[in-house]
Structure formats: C-alpha cells, structure tokens
Write an enzyme that holds these catalytic residues in place. Structure first.
Site, PDB file in Angstrom:
ATOM      1  N   ASP A  32       6.232  -3.082  -4.448  1.00 27.44           N
ATOM      2  CA  ASP A  32       6.009  -1.644  -4.589  1.00 27.44           C
ATOM      3  C   ASP A  32       6.325  -0.932  -3.280  1.00 27.44           C
ATOM      4  OD1 ASP A  32       4.608   0.626  -6.249  1.00 27.44           O
ATOM      5  OD2 ASP A  32       3.826   0.766  -4.204  1.00 27.44           O
ATOM      6  N   TYR A  37       7.759   5.749   2.338  1.00 27.35           N
ATOM      7  CA  TYR A  37       7.306   4.661   3.215  1.00 27.35           C
ATOM      8  C   TYR A  37       8.351   4.343   4.304  1.00 27.35           C
ATOM      9  CZ  TYR A  37       3.964   3.756  -0.616  1.00 27.35           C
ATOM     10  OH  TYR A  37       3.012   3.876  -1.587  1.00 27.35           O
ATOM     11  N   LYS A  62       9.535   5.196  -5.411  1.00 21.85           N
ATOM     12  CA  LYS A  62       8.948   6.480  -5.842  1.00 21.85           C
ATOM     13  C   LYS A  62       9.671   7.660  -5.207  1.00 21.85           C
ATOM     14  CE  LYS A  62       4.506   4.072  -5.395  1.00 21.85           C
ATOM     15  NZ  LYS A  62       4.593   3.346  -4.126  1.00 21.85           N
ATOM     16  N   HIS A  95       5.947  10.286  -7.272  1.00 22.81           N
ATOM     17  CA  HIS A  95       4.881   9.826  -6.377  1.00 22.81           C
ATOM     18  C   HIS A  95       3.584  10.638  -6.537  1.00 22.81           C
ATOM     19  CE1 HIS A  95       4.525   7.549  -2.311  1.00 22.81           C
ATOM     20  NE2 HIS A  95       3.324   7.684  -2.835  1.00 22.81           N
TER      21      HIS A  95
HETATM   22  N1  NDP Z   1       1.116   5.812  -5.140  1.00 23.67           N
HETATM   23  C1  NDP Z   1       0.383   6.116  -4.089  1.00 23.67           C
HETATM   24  O1  NDP Z   1       0.101   7.296  -3.805  1.00 23.67           O
HETATM   25  C2  NDP Z   1      -0.097   5.038  -3.202  1.00 23.67           C
HETATM   26  C3  NDP Z   1       0.384   3.768  -3.370  1.00 23.67           C
HETATM   27  N2  NDP Z   1      -0.056   2.751  -2.571  1.00 23.67           N
HETATM   28  C4  NDP Z   1       0.499   1.406  -2.837  1.00 23.67           C
HETATM   29  O2  NDP Z   1      -0.574   0.489  -3.010  1.00 23.67           O
HETATM   30  C5  NDP Z   1      -0.432  -0.572  -2.057  1.00 23.67           C
HETATM   31  C6  NDP Z   1      -1.791  -1.140  -1.690  1.00 23.67           C
HETATM   32  O3  NDP Z   1      -2.631  -0.135  -1.192  1.00 23.67           O
HETATM   33  P1  NDP Z   1      -3.072  -0.035   0.346  1.00 23.67           P
HETATM   34  O4  NDP Z   1      -3.455   1.380   0.586  1.00 23.67           O
HETATM   35  O5  NDP Z   1      -2.026  -0.597   1.177  1.00 23.67           O
HETATM   36  O6  NDP Z   1      -4.434  -0.827   0.416  1.00 23.67           O
HETATM   37  P2  NDP Z   1      -5.013  -2.261  -0.040  1.00 23.67           P
HETATM   38  O7  NDP Z   1      -6.218  -1.956  -0.856  1.00 23.67           O
HETATM   39  O8  NDP Z   1      -3.953  -3.122  -0.600  1.00 23.67           O
HETATM   40  O9  NDP Z   1      -5.522  -2.829   1.354  1.00 23.67           O
HETATM   41  C7  NDP Z   1      -4.642  -3.111   2.409  1.00 23.67           C
HETATM   42  C8  NDP Z   1      -5.481  -3.362   3.656  1.00 23.67           C
HETATM   43  O10 NDP Z   1      -6.373  -4.451   3.425  1.00 23.67           O
HETATM   44  C9  NDP Z   1      -6.092  -5.503   4.334  1.00 23.67           C
HETATM   45  N3  NDP Z   1      -6.140  -6.742   3.555  1.00 23.67           N
HETATM   46  C10 NDP Z   1      -5.211  -7.200   2.681  1.00 23.67           C
HETATM   47  N4  NDP Z   1      -5.573  -8.363   2.129  1.00 23.67           N
HETATM   48  C11 NDP Z   1      -6.785  -8.664   2.666  1.00 23.67           C
HETATM   49  C12 NDP Z   1      -7.659  -9.761   2.501  1.00 23.67           C
HETATM   50  N5  NDP Z   1      -7.374 -10.756   1.682  1.00 23.67           N
HETATM   51  N6  NDP Z   1      -8.820  -9.751   3.214  1.00 23.67           N
HETATM   52  C13 NDP Z   1      -9.117  -8.720   4.049  1.00 23.67           C
HETATM   53  N7  NDP Z   1      -8.312  -7.670   4.236  1.00 23.67           N
HETATM   54  C14 NDP Z   1      -7.151  -7.640   3.560  1.00 23.67           C
HETATM   55  C15 NDP Z   1      -4.721  -5.223   4.911  1.00 23.67           C
HETATM   56  O11 NDP Z   1      -4.641  -5.687   6.238  1.00 23.67           O
HETATM   57  P3  NDP Z   1      -3.353  -6.456   6.862  1.00 23.67           P
HETATM   58  O12 NDP Z   1      -2.114  -5.835   6.322  1.00 23.67           O
HETATM   59  O13 NDP Z   1      -3.529  -6.208   8.326  1.00 23.67           O
HETATM   60  O14 NDP Z   1      -3.498  -7.911   6.503  1.00 23.67           O
HETATM   61  C16 NDP Z   1      -4.675  -3.706   4.865  1.00 23.67           C
HETATM   62  O15 NDP Z   1      -5.336  -3.156   5.978  1.00 23.67           O
HETATM   63  C17 NDP Z   1       0.306   0.114  -0.902  1.00 23.67           C
HETATM   64  O16 NDP Z   1       0.816  -0.798   0.035  1.00 23.67           O
HETATM   65  C18 NDP Z   1       1.336   0.900  -1.661  1.00 23.67           C
HETATM   66  O17 NDP Z   1       2.370   0.041  -2.104  1.00 23.67           O
HETATM   67  C19 NDP Z   1      -1.027   2.960  -1.622  1.00 23.67           C
HETATM   68  C20 NDP Z   1      -1.520   4.215  -1.397  1.00 23.67           C
HETATM   69  C21 NDP Z   1      -1.101   5.370  -2.164  1.00 23.67           C
HETATM   70  O1  LIG Z   2       0.793   5.618   0.369  1.00 23.85           O
HETATM   71  C1  LIG Z   2       1.174   6.405  -0.493  1.00 23.85           C
HETATM   72  O2  LIG Z   2       1.892   6.056  -1.430  1.00 23.85           O
HETATM   73  C2  LIG Z   2       0.754   7.810  -0.409  1.00 23.85           C
HETATM   74  O3  LIG Z   2       1.228   8.623  -1.134  1.00 23.85           O
HETATM   75  C3  LIG Z   2      -0.319   8.175   0.558  1.00 23.85           C
HETATM   76  O4  LIG Z   2      -0.198   7.548   1.725  1.00 23.85           O
HETATM   77  C4  LIG Z   2      -0.355   9.673   0.805  1.00 23.85           C
HETATM   78  O5  LIG Z   2       0.868  10.079   1.268  1.00 23.85           O
HETATM   79  C5  LIG Z   2      -1.421  10.009   1.748  1.00 23.85           C
HETATM   80  O6  LIG Z   2      -2.404   9.304   1.860  1.00 23.85           O
HETATM   81  C6  LIG Z   2      -1.307  11.220   2.515  1.00 23.85           C
HETATM   82  O7  LIG Z   2      -2.429  11.401   3.295  1.00 23.85           O
END
Ligand code: NDP
Ligand SMILES: O=C(O)C(=O)[C@@H](O)[C@H](O)C(=O)CO
Length: 263
Positions: A32, A37, A62, A95
């Site tokens: 994803d 990004y 997205k 998005h």
């Molecule tokens: N459509 C949207 O608006 C959005 C989409 N997304 C998508 O969703 C994905 C996941 O969400 P995200 O916000 O990144 O958050 P997550 O809930 O996936 O958490 C990620 C964080 O948790 C840590 N982590 C990962 N695995 C573990 C584990 N097993 N134990 C402890 N800590 C852990 C990572 O640290 P580290 O990397 O240091 O290991 C990182 O800091 C994003 O990467 C993106 O692709 C996210 C936000 C908004």
């Molecule tokens: O991570 C994503 O996909 C997002 O859309 C978010 O990061 C979003 O842009 C946001 O958190 C802005 O504050």
C-alpha cells in the site's frame, strides 16, 4: 486482494526499496503506497527487482487531494503509474474526499474510465464517510470496491462498517496497530498476547483479520515486518475478540475526513 498487506507511509523513497524487498521476502503479496508518500518509485523498484512474479503482487496507490477533478485525476494516475513502473495498478484509491473541493464525484468518474480502459484492476476510496459513499453511489451507480479508513481497537468505525457490509464494500484498516503507540501496551491486549505467547501487535492484527478487515501494517524493522505477517498460526477465542471490541473510544489519531482538505 490479500487480507494482510504492507504499508509504507513515512518510509522515504530510498528506504522503501529495502523495506518492500524485506516484506516480499517475508511473504507479503500486497503493498500500500500513495502519491503523497513520495515513495512510489522505491516501491516499484523493489517489485521490479524481486524474484516474486509481478502477477503475484497486489499494488495499491492513491490520488492526492490536490489532484481531484476529472482531468487532473487522469494526469495524476499517469504520474503514479510511471513512477511505479507498472502497466496495470491493482487498486487505485481516492485518498481523501476533501469535501471543501467538492470534486470527488468528478474524480470518481475518471477512476471508472481508468478501470474500463484496463489501466487499473479495481477502484476504491479512502477516508470516505457514509454520506460521501452514498453520494458516489447515487450519482454514478458505481460502488467502490474498498474504503480504506483509520480503524483499530480504539476506533472501530461500527457505523461505517455496517454501511460497507450493506453495500458490499471491503473495509481496509489504516494504522491497524494504532501507529504502534498506547494500544500495544493496553492491558487487555497484552494479557491476551501473554496467553497465546504472541506479541501485542500480532493479537491486534488477529482481531482485525477475524472481524473481516483488510490490514496493512507498516514497519521498517525487519523483525517486525516478519512478526506482523506471522499471524496465521493462531486464533483468538470469541471472548477474546469480544474483550478487544470493548476498547473502542471513538478517538482518531489522524484527521477527521469531514474536515481534512490538506494539500
Ligand atoms: N489512507 C490513509 O489516509 C492512510 C493510510 N495509511 C496506510 O496504512 C499503513 C499503516 O498505518 P501506519 O499509520 O503506518 O501505522 P501502523 O498502525 O501500521 O503502525 C506503524 C508503527 O508501528 C510500529 N510497529 C510496526 N510493527 C510493530 C510491532 N510488531 N511491534 C511494535 N511496533 C510496531 C512501526 O515502527 P517501525 O516502522 O519503526 O518498526 C510504526 O511506528 C500506512 O503505512 C499506509 O500505507 C496510514 C495512514 C493514513
Ligand atoms: O498517511 C496517509 O495516507 C495520510 O493521508 C495521512 O498521513 C494524512 O495525510 C495526515 O495524517 C495528515 O496529517
């Protein structure tokens, strides 16, 4: 679409290649990313370099908020496709609805064209509320395949999930681990984890999978990348699912989709 994939928000472009390479080696077959990004190039490079057949990898990207509108959306897709280096994108998402722009219906019409032309296999949305989904359906008759929204035990999105179920929309959870914060130290989570000799993250991911969510945990840490996909060898009992389901606080980590119009 695999129910468990790999997210790359906040992974710089150069680091996306080793992270996605590690994920593909660990067994992930869904990635994803997003134009916003800034790492579609790094993701595409990892897929191109991998021994895994392109047809076995499901790639989501997205369209960013500034690119809403019919023609802008088509141009944005061209740019994403070119950075990813893919002939076909598996899933293309709007998005955010960015309601202040009021362009998401026009954007959606462009998405339908991209699907009809075979440039994307499936089209969906992200951060859409029930009213936004209803408007897309009413004005175009085309139901999004997926709505990717913030969802974890502290924000369970019951109303939205019920809407999805009624309309046949798949629920995809972003920040499924609550961004690795307080949730992974919650006593309800850690107690269940100890009982199964699993990590808190694995228990939270199991909860998602067992209630039917698609999940895309992010990590740049190789051990965690492997840990997060090693969740198919145990099962939570009904009462454990129920205990985790009591944690809902309705609190967001990310922006409110009704108000977020950032570019
Ligand atoms: N459509 C949207 O608006 C959005 C989409 N997304 C998508 O969703 C994905 C996941 O969400 P995200 O916000 O990144 O958050 P997550 O809930 O996936 O958490 C990620 C964080 O948790 C840590 N982590 C990962 N695995 C573990 C584990 N097993 N134990 C402890 N800590 C852990 C990572 O640290 P580290 O990397 O240091 O290991 C990182 O800091 C994003 O990467 C993106 O692709 C996210 C936000 C908004
Ligand atoms: O991570 C994503 O996909 C997002 O859309 C978010 O990061 C979003 O842009 C946001 O958190 C802005 O504050």
């Amino acid at each position: 679409m695999p129910q468990l994939g790999f997210g790359v928000w906040q992974v710089p472009d150069a680091e996306a290649t080793p992270a996605v390479t590690e994920a593909l080696q660990a067994g992930y077959r869904s990635i994803d990313t997003a134009a916003a990004y800034g790492n579609e190039g790094g993701v595409g490079a990892a897929i191109a370099q991998s021994d895994v057949d392109r047809s076995d990898v499901f790639v989501t990207t997205k369209l960013w908020n500034a690119d809403h509108g019919h023609d802008s959306a088509l141009r944005a897709f061209d740019a994403s496709q070119s950075k990813l280096g893919l002939d076909v994108v598996d899933l293309y998402l709007i998005h955010w609805p960015t309601p202040a722009r009021d362009l998401y219906v026009d954007t959606w019409k462009a998405f339908v064209e991209l699907r009809e032309e075979g440039r994307v296999r499936a089209i969906g949305v992200s951060n859409f509320q029930p009213a936004h989904l209803q408007r897309l359906i009413d004005e175009t008759g085309v139901v999004p395949a997926v709505n990717q929204v913030e969802l974890h035990p502290y924000l369970q999105q019951a109303e939205l999930r019920a809407f999805h179920e009624k309309h046949g929309i798949h629920t995809e959870a972003w920040s499924p681990l609550g961004q690795g914060g307080e949730l992974l130290e919650d006593p309800v989570v850690t107690e269940i984890a100890a009982r199964h000799d699993r990590s808190a993250a694995q228990v939270v991911l199991r909860w998602h999978l067992q209630i039917g969510n698609i999940v895309i945990p992010k990590s740049v840490t190789p051990a965690r990348i492997r840990e997060n996909i090693d969740v198919f060898g145990f099962e939570l009992a009904d009462e454990e699912i129920a205990a985790l389901s009591t944690l809902d606080r309705g609190g967001r980590i990310g922006p409110n989709p009704d108000e977020f119009n950032g570019s």
